[in-house]
Structures are given as structure tokens and as C-alpha cells.
Design an enzyme around this catalytic site. Structure first.
Site, short mmCIF file in Angstrom:
data_model
loop_
_atom_site.label_atom_id
_atom_site.label_comp_id
_atom_site.label_asym_id
_atom_site.label_seq_id
_atom_site.Cartn_x
_atom_site.Cartn_y
_atom_site.Cartn_z
N LYS A 91 -36.37 19.57 64.38
CA LYS A 91 -37.51 18.72 64.08
C LYS A 91 -37.45 17.45 64.91
O LYS A 91 -36.40 16.80 64.98
CB LYS A 91 -37.55 18.40 62.58
N SER B 209 -44.61 17.98 56.87
CA SER B 209 -44.21 17.44 58.17
C SER B 209 -43.17 18.28 58.90
O SER B 209 -42.97 18.10 60.09
CB SER B 209 -43.69 16.00 58.01
N SER C 234 -41.70 18.11 52.35
CA SER C 234 -41.90 18.49 53.75
C SER C 234 -41.03 19.62 54.25
O SER C 234 -41.19 20.05 55.39
CB SER C 234 -41.73 17.26 54.65
#
Length: 597
Positions: A217, A289, A313
Site C-alpha cells: 500500500k 483505502s 480500510s
């Protein structure tokens, strides 16, 4: 004074006004924002007066008397207003350089005083099962489990370079549609893969992730590789050091394919380069996210990925994309070198296609790190061979009677019953989960204070009411006393959930916003697991599209969630693996894959 300085001062004066009122003194060096003829500013007075305080009280749910307001403005014996020193200090503190990674002196600890949390020796023993030989079809390789991939690497049926190139080719072919990667690192990936092959050929294996390609990420720092936080103002940000999680993955021999997309500053799926899509229905977003990590894993663009969660998320995009997302106990995984959004809520965890694979990844991520003030020293143990008969799993029947509960959700309960666990009916406590909002908003505003006060928040792509720029600006108007009271209520929530997990090892339910919020507040782990498929119309991409109320139905994953007591991820994964195996005929593991153009 140039226009940008004027805007900065306007924002600072607006934010300082309520807290830093100086009786009768003007605090603004610029005209108020808005056109001079705007009716909003009719009768506007730059001075801080009793009326200013009375108007501010509306925002804070307060009501003082005229005499009390006068006294607050009348101040000290030296004749200065009560808030005069505060004005000076607030402005001075805002001028101190405070990088995003500078954590507050107050540190959240999910452990309750007087409660014993049994120690664990670091060990992972996967469920024993026959493993197939390498199939001829490259797609079957791309979607294989980590256990299966490691088996092929160990037996020489596959090389890391071959596997890495396979995933890089799939990224080239499909990611233009999905937008799950912000930055792809083919040269670095192939270099790391070649090194993994050399090490394995020399008889050195670093563990179950050695040579496996993954996505990281794009809020975890990677030295020399952009880490953009998904946000326009930071799209050219290139750190000079690795985050702790990046180092742990490299030391385990994992191969970095690139940086997966996240919604700007870890909100939703909308980033500066587009909207990350759900591989099962690219007309909708992948949600949450960790959108890119979930979408890339579900689409077979990587072996696994790393996500983060502050408020859903990991579990939300895992649910949307039909993968296994594990949110670990708060403090298990170091956040050093990762973007801070909310120091007391941020967590890092694995996103995989199979539940048991999360054990192999968490074993690498887990460990104390003095660079993270909230890091906890607690071992992680998983044994896939242990029977489930000794585990108790709670469920609340009322949560399976709601209108939005699907057939897959109800079938999953029966599958859970058949695994051999002891099911316990219990009523999930009604607790004020909404306090997560002020806590998250205030900490996020502190983390990105400079972005807001400098006006650079206007460069974020989403500029709607329910987006970071607006929420961060409004967060400056939360009362400090109210923020502390939210933290006190949070302690009550921790105590309430400790009572639940004193009765049962795990709790089962369909996806629930309130449980997700409460367990994030308390620091308890969670795992989202694909239970089946349901026909659903395209859902909104946050701030870009609206739900398609009349469009065609799409068969998309439907997931259930499991929660456990602190540091009980091993039990979570045990139960999830058994459920996954039993649900395979209807959930489509191994056989059903996204159709990408």
C-alpha cells in the site's frame, strides 16, 4: 502580503478565533474570505467579542451566560484577556516543524489494566493437506495460494523470476482497467526475484514468503521509490528510508511488485490518478483505502498485498473484492515509516486470497519495534492442525434477521456450526461507536495540520462534503474537552468488549459498521472472509458516481466477518480456514475468478 500568505492567515485566524479570543482586539490582517458583498459578511466584526463566544458556543453544544462570557474576555489581573497567551502559543506551536511521523506523547494501548493476555511463542504450522503439482495454465499459477506457490518454488517447478514476470505481465494487461497500482517497480522486482532464486539455489530459504511477489500500500515508505499517499500534494514524494514493514518484507525475501493505490490520505478508492475498481464489477469501486491492495490480490496481479486500517480500510475492500483481509491487534505491527492518519487507530495487516495465507504474512509483520511508540511485544502463534472443538464463537441472532442480510450470510452460520466450534448466542452490547468520528477527525487534522493551514488541501481531488479536505477543516472546531471525553468513553467500550471476549473466543456476524468501529476503537483483530456471491447493482465510487439503482445485477462477492479477543489472530485464522474449505463450493475458491477485459 501576497494572496497565499493572506489565505494562510485567514485560515489561522479562523481556527484560532474561538480558542484564542482576545477581548476587543482584532486578529485578522486580511478581509474575510468571500466576496465583500456576500450577505454572509454583513455586519462582520473582526474583533473577538462576547457575541463571538456566543456564536462559537453553538458549534460546541454549550451555553454560557453573558456575565460568564464577559469574565472570560476580561481575563487576568494584568489586564490581558484570558486567551491572550493561548493565541501566542497556538501560533508558535503551529510554526514548529512537526513531520507526519511525529507521534503524540500520549499513546493508545489496547490492553486493559489487570487483564492477563497469555504469551505466545512465535510459530506458524500450516494445515496439512496434499498440494498439487504445478498446473500448465499461467492463470492457475497466478491465483494459487501462498502455500501452493511456496511448494512449487521449493520443488523447483517454478522460479521467482518466472512468477514475478507473470504478475508484471498481468499488471500490464489488466491494471489500466483496475487502477490498483500507483507505481509499478519491474526492475526492482526482477532484481529481488533473481536474488531469491540464487539464494534458494544455494540452499538458503528465508521462509514461506521467500520469492513471492507482493503489492505494498502506497503509504508505507520505500527508499528511492515514490510513496504518494494517493494524494496530489504528495505525488512527487520519494522517501530516503524504508518503512518497518518494507524492511520486514525484504528480509523475508518477498518481492516488491510496486505500490498499490489508496484513496487520498487513506479515504476510499479515489486517488489522484483515478478510481480503483472492483475486479468482479469494474463499474464500481473497490471500497476502503486499501482499495488497490484488495483489487490487485483479487485480480491475480500479485501473490498477496499489504493494507492498513483505521476504520474499515482492510476489511471493507476485502469484503468488496472477495479476499481475506486480516486486521491485526493494535500494536502488533510497526507503523514506523508509514503515513500516520490517526496514531491511536492505525493498523497494518495482510490481504490474501486465502485465509490461512494471512498467517504466513502476519508472522513476518509481527514484532516489537521501538521506532513505533505504540508497538507491543507479543508473539504470534498459529497451528492449523489444532481441532476447533475447544473454541467458542458468539453470534447475535438479531443481526441475522436484518433486511440486508443475505442468503450467503445465513449459510455461513450453518457452515460455522458444522466446523465443530461451540456456538454461543449472545447480545452484542449497544455501545456508542460514533465516538470514533471525533477521535479520527481530530488526530487526522493534527497529522495534516500544515496541509490545511497552507491551503494545499485544495489540491486534493475530492472536494465534497464527505471528504478529507472538508472534514479536516471542520475538525479544528472540535472541542478539546469533548475529545478527551470521547477517549474516556473509548475506555468504556474497551471494557465492554473485554466482557464479550471473556465469554467467547470469537464473534461472528455479517459485515457491521458498528462492530467495525467498536473493534477498531478497542484494538481487537478482525478477519473478512468471502462467503459466497450475491446479485448486486453497481455501488457508488465515493464522490465520483452514485449507486446504480436501475442497472443490471452483477454477481459479486459477499463476505462475513470474524472478530476475536486481543492477540487471538491464530484462532481467527483457524476458524476462517475451516469455513473457507466448507464454503468453497458456493464461494468459488479456486474455480471462480474475475473476468477482466
Amino acid at each position: 502580503m501576497n494572496p497565499s500568505d493572506c489565505k494562510l492567515n485567514q485560515r489561522r485566524n479562523l481556527l484560532a478565533g474561538m480558542l484564542a479570543a482576545v477581548g476587543g482586539a482584532a486578529v485578522s490582517g486580511c478581509a474575510p474570505r468571500g466576496e465583500p458583498t456576500d450577505p454572509l459578511w454583513t455586519g462582520f466584526d473582526e474583533r473577538i467579542t462576547e457575541r463571538t463566544l456566543a456564536e462559537a458556543e453553538k458549534l460546541l453544544g454549550l451555553q454560557f451566560t453573558e456575565a460568564e462570557r464577559r469574565l472570560m474576555l476580561g481575563g487576568h489581573a494584568d489586564g490581558h484577556g484570558l486567551f491572550s497567551d493561548r493565541v501566542t502559543n497556538l501560533r508558535r506551536w503551529r510554526d514548529i516543524d512537526k513531520p507526519n511521523g511525529l507521534a503524540p506523547a500520549t499513546v493508545f494501548d489496547p490492553r486493559l489494566p489487570g487483564v492477563e493476555y497469555p504469551a505466545q511463542a512465535d510459530s506458524v504450522s500450516l494445515f496439512e493437506e496434499p498440494l498439487a503439482e504445478r498446473p500448465p495454465a499461467t492463470e492457475d499459477v497466478a491465483f494459487a495460494s501462498l502455500k501452493q506457490l511456496a511448494h512449487w518454488l521449493d520443488r523447483g517447478q517454478l522460479t521467482s523470476v518466472e512468477l514475478t514476470q507473470l504478475y508484471l505481465d498481468r499488471i500490464t494487461r489488466y491494471d489500466g482497467q483496475l487502477k490498483s497500482f500507483i507505481t509499478v517497480t519491474p526492475e526492482l522486482a526482477l532484481e529481488q526475484a533473481a536474488e531469491a532464486d540464487r539464494e534458494r539455489a544455494g540452499g538458503r530459504t528465508l521462509g514461506p514468503l521467500h520469492g513471492l511477489p507482493y503489492g505494498l500500500k502506497d503509504l508505507a515508505d520505500t527508499a528511492g521509490v515514490p510513496t504518494t499517499w494517493g494524494a496530489g500534494p504528495y505525488r512527487n514524494r520519494v522517501p530516503d528510508q524504508d518503512a518497518a514493514v518494507t524492511r520486514r518484507m525484504r528480509n523475508a525475501g518477498a518481492v516488491l511488485l510496486g505500490k498499490t493505490a489508496l484513496g487520498a490520505l487513506a479515504w476510499g478508492e479515489v486517488w489522484f490518478g483515478g478510481e480503483t475498481r472492483n475486479p468482479w464489477n469494474p463499474a464500481e469501486g473497490s471500497s476502503g483505502s486499501s482499495a488497490g491492495s484488495a483489487a490487485a490480490t483479487a485480480a491475480g496481479l500479485c501473490a498477496f498485498a499489504i493494507g492498513t486500517e483505521t476504520w474499515g480500510s482492510i476489511v471493507s475492500p476485502a469484503e468488496r473484492c472477495g479476499v481475506a483481509g486480516l486486521r491485526p491487534t493494535f500494536g502488533r505491527v510497526s507503523r514506523a515509516g508509514a503515513m500516520a492518519l490517526c496514531w491511536s487507530l492505525d493498523k497494518i495487516g495482510p490481504i490474501c486470497r486465502h485465509a490461512e495465507d494471512t498467517a504466513s504474512v502476519l508472522a513476518v509483520l509481527n514484532g516489537y519495534d521501538p521506532a513505533d511508540p505504540a508497538s507491543l511485544a507479543h508473539g504470534f502463534a498459529y497451528d492449523g492442525s489444532q481441532p476447533l472443538s475447544g473454541l467458542t464463537v458468539g453470534y447475535d441472532p438479531r443481526r441475522l434477521e436484518r433486511a440486508d442480510v443475505t442468503g450467503s450470510d445465513r449459510a455461513a452460520l450453518e457452515v460455522l456450526r458444522a466446523t465443530g466450534v461451540q456456538l454461543v448466542e449472545l447480545e452484542w452490547p449497544a455501545l456508542p461507536w460514533e465516538v470514533i468520528g471525533p477521535i479520527l477527525e481530530v488526530e487526522a487534522a493534527a497529522a495534516f495540520e500544515d496541509l490545511v493551514l497552507s491551503g494545499r488541501d485544495e489540491r486534493l481531488r475530492r472536494q465534497i462534503a464527505n471528504s478529507w479536505p472538508n472534514v479536516l477543516r471542520a475538525a479544528f472546531f472540535h472541542g478539546a474537552v469533548d475529545f478527551v471525553q470521547c477517549q474516556r468513553v473509548r475506555r468504556l467500550i474497551m471494557q465492554g468488549l473485554h466482557t464479550v471476549f471473556s465469554r467467547v473466543d470469537l464473534f461472528f456476524a455479517p459485515a457491521d459498521d458498528d462492530i467495525t468501529a467498536l473493534t477498531n476503537l478497542s484494538g481487537h483483530p478482525a478477519l473478512a472472509l468471502r462467503a459466497g456471491f450475491e446479485p448486486v447493482r453497481s455501488r457508488a465510487i465515493d464522490g465520483v458516481t452514485e449507486d446504480d439503482a436501475s442497472g443490471p445485477l452483477h454477481s459479486v462477492p459477499d463476505s462475513i466477518h470474524l472478530w476475536s479477543g486481543l492477540f487471538r489472530e491464530g484462532a481467527l485464522i483457524q476458524v476462517a480456514r475451516a469455513m473457507e474449505q466448507a464454503l468453497a463450493p458456493q464461494s468459488g475458491w479456486g474455480a471462480r475468478r474475475p473476468r477482466l477485459g
